[in-house]
Design an enzyme around this catalytic site. Structure first.
Site, PDB file in Angstrom:
ATOM      1  N   HIS A 194      25.095  -3.262  70.815  1.00  0.00           N
ATOM      2  CA  HIS A 194      25.447  -4.532  71.536  1.00  0.00           C
ATOM      3  C   HIS A 194      24.360  -5.190  72.158  1.00  0.00           C
ATOM      4  CE1 HIS A 194      29.152  -2.329  70.538  1.00  0.00           C
ATOM      5  NE2 HIS A 194      29.729  -3.624  70.332  1.00  0.00           N
ATOM      6  N   LYS A 246      28.065   0.029  63.688  1.00  0.00           N
ATOM      7  CA  LYS A 246      28.443  -1.197  64.225  1.00  0.00           C
ATOM      8  C   LYS A 246      27.100  -1.869  64.947  1.00  0.00           C
ATOM      9  CE  LYS A 246      31.557  -3.479  67.309  1.00  0.00           C
ATOM     10  NZ  LYS A 246      32.155  -3.647  68.369  1.00  0.00           N
TER      11      LYS A 246
END
Length: 225
Positions: free
Chosen positions: A118, A143
């Site tokens: 992230h 992700k």
């Protein structure tokens, strides 16, 4: 494209008060345990897993370095993940690979890892390298969520995702361009090769999230013949 909704209780009382029926339109529940004090996480876990018994669930400890609400040493991070995994067997476990790379070897026995990255500041220029490194590790799911400031940021991430999915069809991906300009990445998951898209119910867990009701309508429209 599966729709994921996060629950973010800040106390045992809030966890016990969650109405699971409000989440029936979500395909997967993500428990963002980082909204709790670290000493309360294992105390709250039984309530969460009982509340959402029979549902697919992702256990996530999003640390401050990656946009979350908690600071954990590598030892604390691994301990909490292993305790929850042992006693509750969540369907997926989020692991912040770049924040805890040094202890990743301790997670090699877990077949259901979501290796995540992230960046709430930018869409980094080395996105290809990040996707490549995470893909090589062969997790359950890769992700990547990065902040988009321009339309080109969004298009770049979408193109990278499509390319990696084409080259690695068995690998599951979730890529997200965060922020207002990145909203389009959340509704084009099927096109770019993302398996999931995150939506919100009462509270967003990341910038640019679209409501679950709106995402459900969008998915229905896109699924029409």
């Amino acid at each position: 494209m599966k729709l994921i909704v996060s629950v973010m209780p800040r106390s045992l009382e809030e966890a016990q008060a969650l109405d699971a029926t409000r989440y029936l339109d979500a395909d997967i529940i993500e428990w963002r345990a980082d909204y709790l004090p670290k000493e309360a996480i294992l105390q709250v876990a039984p309530a969460i897993f009982e509340k959402f018994a029979g549902r697919e669930l992702v256990f996530t400890l999003r640390t401050r370095s990656e946009g979350g609400e908690i600071d954990l040493s590598p030892e604390e991070y691994i301990h909490l993940i292993k305790e929850v995994a042992q006693f509750y067997q969540p369907d997926y476990i989020d692991f912040e690979y770049y924040s805890y790379k040094d202890v990743f070897e301790e997670m090699l026995d877990f077949p259901n890892l979501v290796l995540s990255y992230h960046n709430f500041q930018e869409t980094p220029e080395n996105m290809m390298e990040i996707l490549s490194e995470l893909t090589i590790l062969n997790p359950k799911l890769v992700k990547v969520a990065v902040m988009a400031h321009t339309e080109q940021d969004v298009l770049d991430l979408m193109n990278y995702t499509r390319g990696f999915k084409t080259l690695n069809p068995e690998q599951e991906y979730v890529t997200i361009s965060m922020g207002k300009v990145g909203k389009v990445s959340r509704i084009t998951a099927d096109v770019t090769g993302s398996s999931w898209s995150f939506a919100s119910l009462d509270e967003v867990s990341a910038p640019g999230q679209i409501s679950l009701a709106s995402m459900k309508k969008i998915r229905e429209i896109l699924d029409e013949a």
